[in-house]
Design a protein around this motif. Structure first.
Motif: not given
Length: 118
Positions: A62-68
């Motif tokens: 994983p490089a980034a995590a978001t809800d959108d």
């Protein structure tokens, strides 16, 4: 024995009956326990069976995590412009991840470091 008296059907009938019998035995022995609702290991079998853990993404990190979902597409576009291949995945808690190969994860995190996704 002439083939007109019906004995030629006995062999295939026995074969089909034997396969059905063995299928019923194997179903009873092997598949019934996976359908039990009170099975304490039932949660381990959710999702793909090739992954050992729920957070295992194979060769990707994983490089980034978001809800959108829109932010995920923006991050993937940014990474593609930098020549980094990426994909997205959904975590069990519903968050979206941007996944890259391990040799590119540091560069990808530097690129999206100013992103609101992190």
């Amino acid at each position: 024995m002439p083939p007109s008296d019906g004995w030629y059907l006995l062999g295939p009938f026995i074969a089909v009956a034997l396969v059905g019998f063995l299928g019923a035995i194997f179903w009873r022995m092997g598949l019934q326990w996976t359908q039990a609702r009170e099975d304490p290991l039932r949660e381990l079998y959710a999702g793909l069976a090739i992954f050992g853990e729920a957070e295992d993404y194979g060769l990707l990190c994983p490089a980034a995590a978001t809800d959108d979902p829109d932010i995920v597409e923006e991050i993937r576009t940014l990474l593609a412009a930098a020549g980094i291949r990426s994909t997205s995945a959904v975590r069990p808690d519903g968050r979206l991840l941007v996944l890259v190969f391990p040799e590119e994860v540091d560069e990808a995190r530097r690129l999206v470091g100013g992103s609101p996704a992190l």
